[in-house]
Design a protein around this motif. Structure first.
Motif, PDB file in Angstrom:
ATOM      1  N   MET A   1     -35.270 -11.948 -26.435  1.00  0.00           N
ATOM      2  CA  MET A   1     -36.525 -11.830 -25.938  1.00  0.00           C
ATOM      3  C   MET A   1     -37.797 -12.480 -26.213  1.00  0.00           C
ATOM      4  N   ARG A   2     -38.502 -13.141 -25.357  1.00  0.00           N
ATOM      5  CA  ARG A   2     -39.684 -13.571 -25.537  1.00  0.00           C
ATOM      6  C   ARG A   2     -40.850 -12.697 -25.558  1.00  0.00           C
ATOM      7  N   VAL A   3     -41.819 -12.967 -26.396  1.00  0.00           N
ATOM      8  CA  VAL A   3     -42.875 -12.185 -26.683  1.00  0.00           C
ATOM      9  C   VAL A   3     -44.269 -12.722 -26.488  1.00  0.00           C
ATOM     10  N   GLY A   4     -45.132 -12.552 -25.618  1.00  0.00           N
ATOM     11  CA  GLY A   4     -46.680 -13.023 -25.585  1.00  0.00           C
ATOM     12  C   GLY A   4     -47.853 -12.188 -25.790  1.00  0.00           C
ATOM     13  N   VAL A   5     -49.037 -12.871 -25.950  1.00  0.00           N
ATOM     14  CA  VAL A   5     -50.180 -12.069 -26.183  1.00  0.00           C
ATOM     15  C   VAL A   5     -51.104 -12.611 -25.242  1.00  0.00           C
ATOM     16  N   CYS A   6     -51.917 -11.589 -24.660  1.00  0.00           N
ATOM     17  CA  CYS A   6     -52.872 -11.688 -23.911  1.00  0.00           C
ATOM     18  C   CYS A   6     -54.251 -11.571 -24.328  1.00  0.00           C
ATOM     19  N   VAL A   7     -54.869 -12.313 -24.007  1.00  0.00           N
ATOM     20  CA  VAL A   7     -56.511 -12.456 -24.747  1.00  0.00           C
ATOM     21  C   VAL A   7     -57.528 -12.163 -23.416  1.00  0.00           C
ATOM     22  N   LEU A   8     -58.111 -11.276 -23.660  1.00  0.00           N
ATOM     23  CA  LEU A   8     -59.157 -10.910 -22.590  1.00  0.00           C
ATOM     24  C   LEU A   8     -60.133 -12.124 -22.714  1.00  0.00           C
ATOM     25  N   THR A   9     -60.835 -12.188 -21.410  1.00  0.00           N
ATOM     26  CA  THR A   9     -61.975 -13.278 -21.150  1.00  0.00           C
ATOM     27  C   THR A   9     -63.440 -12.875 -21.509  1.00  0.00           C
ATOM     28  N   ASP A  10     -63.666 -11.741 -22.453  1.00  0.00           N
ATOM     29  CA  ASP A  10     -64.709 -11.004 -22.659  1.00  0.00           C
ATOM     30  C   ASP A  10     -65.586 -11.620 -24.061  1.00  0.00           C
ATOM     31  N   LEU A  11     -64.951 -12.682 -24.714  1.00  0.00           N
ATOM     32  CA  LEU A  11     -65.635 -13.292 -25.901  1.00  0.00           C
ATOM     33  C   LEU A  11     -65.866 -14.696 -25.557  1.00  0.00           C
ATOM     34  N   PRO A  12     -67.057 -15.018 -25.961  1.00  0.00           N
ATOM     35  CA  PRO A  12     -67.612 -16.346 -25.922  1.00  0.00           C
ATOM     36  C   PRO A  12     -66.597 -17.304 -26.668  1.00  0.00           C
ATOM     37  N   TRP A  13     -66.668 -18.647 -26.532  1.00  0.00           N
ATOM     38  CA  TRP A  13     -65.212 -19.363 -26.823  1.00  0.00           C
ATOM     39  C   TRP A  13     -65.305 -19.563 -28.304  1.00  0.00           C
ATOM     40  N   ALA A  14     -66.385 -19.605 -28.871  1.00  0.00           N
ATOM     41  CA  ALA A  14     -66.314 -19.881 -30.393  1.00  0.00           C
ATOM     42  C   ALA A  14     -66.072 -18.931 -30.909  1.00  0.00           C
ATOM     43  N   GLU A  15     -65.701 -17.453 -30.623  1.00  0.00           N
ATOM     44  CA  GLU A  15     -65.002 -16.439 -31.015  1.00  0.00           C
ATOM     45  C   GLU A  15     -63.436 -16.288 -30.543  1.00  0.00           C
ATOM     46  N   ALA A  16     -63.429 -16.864 -29.327  1.00  0.00           N
ATOM     47  CA  ALA A  16     -61.911 -16.687 -28.721  1.00  0.00           C
ATOM     48  C   ALA A  16     -60.946 -17.668 -28.823  1.00  0.00           C
ATOM     49  N   ALA A  17     -61.663 -19.058 -29.526  1.00  0.00           N
ATOM     50  CA  ALA A  17     -60.840 -20.379 -29.715  1.00  0.00           C
ATOM     51  C   ALA A  17     -59.929 -20.061 -31.021  1.00  0.00           C
ATOM     52  N   PRO A  18     -60.337 -19.276 -32.149  1.00  0.00           N
ATOM     53  CA  PRO A  18     -59.648 -19.000 -33.274  1.00  0.00           C
ATOM     54  C   PRO A  18     -58.420 -17.859 -32.838  1.00  0.00           C
ATOM     55  N   VAL A  19     -58.662 -17.065 -31.830  1.00  0.00           N
ATOM     56  CA  VAL A  19     -57.730 -16.053 -31.401  1.00  0.00           C
ATOM     57  C   VAL A  19     -56.388 -16.904 -30.912  1.00  0.00           C
ATOM     58  N   TRP A  20     -56.647 -17.911 -30.092  1.00  0.00           N
ATOM     59  CA  TRP A  20     -55.640 -18.506 -29.214  1.00  0.00           C
ATOM     60  C   TRP A  20     -54.973 -19.181 -30.297  1.00  0.00           C
ATOM     61  N   ARG A  21     -55.782 -20.078 -31.159  1.00  0.00           N
ATOM     62  CA  ARG A  21     -54.916 -20.695 -32.023  1.00  0.00           C
ATOM     63  C   ARG A  21     -53.763 -19.951 -32.934  1.00  0.00           C
ATOM     64  N   GLU A  22     -54.356 -18.713 -33.555  1.00  0.00           N
ATOM     65  CA  GLU A  22     -53.617 -17.884 -34.453  1.00  0.00           C
ATOM     66  C   GLU A  22     -52.280 -17.427 -33.727  1.00  0.00           C
ATOM     67  N   ILE A  23     -52.637 -17.133 -32.434  1.00  0.00           N
ATOM     68  CA  ILE A  23     -51.310 -16.822 -31.726  1.00  0.00           C
ATOM     69  C   ILE A  23     -50.116 -17.829 -31.868  1.00  0.00           C
ATOM     70  N   GLU A  24     -50.612 -18.925 -31.397  1.00  0.00           N
ATOM     71  CA  GLU A  24     -49.862 -20.313 -31.467  1.00  0.00           C
ATOM     72  C   GLU A  24     -49.328 -20.366 -33.267  1.00  0.00           C
ATOM     73  N   GLN A  25     -50.069 -20.231 -34.011  1.00  0.00           N
ATOM     74  CA  GLN A  25     -49.706 -20.473 -35.426  1.00  0.00           C
ATOM     75  C   GLN A  25     -48.783 -19.384 -35.823  1.00  0.00           C
ATOM     76  N   LEU A  26     -48.760 -17.993 -35.437  1.00  0.00           N
ATOM     77  CA  LEU A  26     -47.767 -16.925 -35.579  1.00  0.00           C
ATOM     78  C   LEU A  26     -46.329 -17.059 -34.984  1.00  0.00           C
ATOM     79  N   GLY A  27     -46.463 -18.109 -34.272  1.00  0.00           N
ATOM     80  CA  GLY A  27     -45.201 -18.310 -33.353  1.00  0.00           C
ATOM     81  C   GLY A  27     -44.804 -17.679 -32.136  1.00  0.00           C
ATOM     82  N   PHE A  28     -45.859 -16.823 -31.339  1.00  0.00           N
ATOM     83  CA  PHE A  28     -45.405 -16.051 -30.152  1.00  0.00           C
ATOM     84  C   PHE A  28     -44.886 -16.947 -28.976  1.00  0.00           C
TER      85      PHE A  28
END
Length: 281
Positions: A1-28
């Motif tokens: 089974m594949r597992v994904g993560v959703c990031v809401l668009t409520d954060l300014p990009w300076a705060e959101a960018a590290p979250v997107w990077r971490e999701i990929e780095q964790l291997g989702f």
């Protein structure tokens, strides 16, 4: 089974960018964001553009598929949207996933749309048809119930691979569309308790089977249940098992926020990833 993560668009990009990077780095397996003009629970909060968010995510990641959970005809014309998707496919190197549904009330109300459920389903079918043609063909013409297109040019798009379309559905007619497209997304049918939510979801899953969709891809948004899926690692793994039992090929959870909704600890995401056997970087 594949597992994904959703990031809401409520954060300014300076705060959101590290979250997107971490999701990929964790291997989702995939990462998503909502697509709304406004979202009811956070209508008094900051809310940023989905297209801009996914473009930013494409620049700070390199491999993980990126998706809309989910777009709708409420505020998008299929041909204009196709242009955005072609651009995102180019920017991301072909990593875009596109969930599409008939649309919810808040976005419809903002633009003054008043359609019956039947009209929304007919509009969704026409939206998907025109969108598919606008992604794959050049010189597109269309004159339908909801949309008109006159000689749309798509020179870049015909050379590219279009995004995967995943149809969000809870009713028979929309489920038939999902089966046609080979991929179904759902948030379930609701429920007062977690067990009731799963019981209702099992009924919905059987509807998809009965419509000829036993072998299609199935995407489940876990956080439509009454309890946040990342409340703990153990609870998340239990929910994952229940989804697998119902035949879901993919599940999507939500990156924890500091307050309701989806209040939780991001450390749980990091705890879950290795227990799923994800190939983190």
């Amino acid at each position: 089974m594949r597992v994904g993560v959703c990031v809401l668009t409520d954060l300014p990009w300076a705060e959101a960018a590290p979250v997107w990077r971490e999701i990929e780095q964790l291997g989702f397996d995939h990462a998503w964001t909502y697509d709304h003009l406004m979202w009811g629970p956070l209508r008094d909060h900051a809310w940023y553009s989905t297209v801009v968010t996914l473009a930013g995510a494409a620049t700070v990641t390199s491999q993980i598929p990126l998706g809309y959970w989910v777009t709708s005809p409420n505020f998008r014309h299929p041909t204009a949207f196709a242009r955005e998707l072609v651009g995102l496919q180019d920017l991301s190197g072909g990593r875009i996933l596109c969930g599409v549904g008939s649309g919810g009330e808040p976005d419809a109300q903002v633009l003054g749309a008043e359609l019956s459920r039947g009209e929304r389903t007919r509009r969704l079918r026409e939206f998907l048809d025109v969108l598919g043609r606008s992604l794959a063909e050049d010189h597109v013409d269309h004159d339908g119930e909801f949309y008109r297109v006159v000689d749309y040019r798509n020179v870049a798009g015909v050379e590219a691979t279009p995004p995967k379309m995943i149809v969000a559905a809870t009713g028979p007619k929309a489920i038939a569309l999902a089966v046609e497209h080979g991929a179904w997304a759902t948030t379930g049918l609701g429920g007062e308790t977690v067990d009731e939510w799963w019981a209702n979801l099992a009924k919905l899953s059987r509807m998809v089977d009965d419509a000829g969709g036993a072998g299609i891809e199935r995407y489940l948004y876990l956080d439509s249940a009454p309890r946040f899926s990342l409340d703990s690692a153990e609870f998340f793994l239990d929910q994952l098992g229940r989804a697998e039992e119902l035949g879901f090929t993919d599940v999507v959870t939500t990156w924890p926020r500091g307050s309701w909704p989806y209040e939780g600890d991001p450390a749980v995401v990091a705890e879950v990833a290795p227990r799923l056997g994800l190939g983190g970087n």
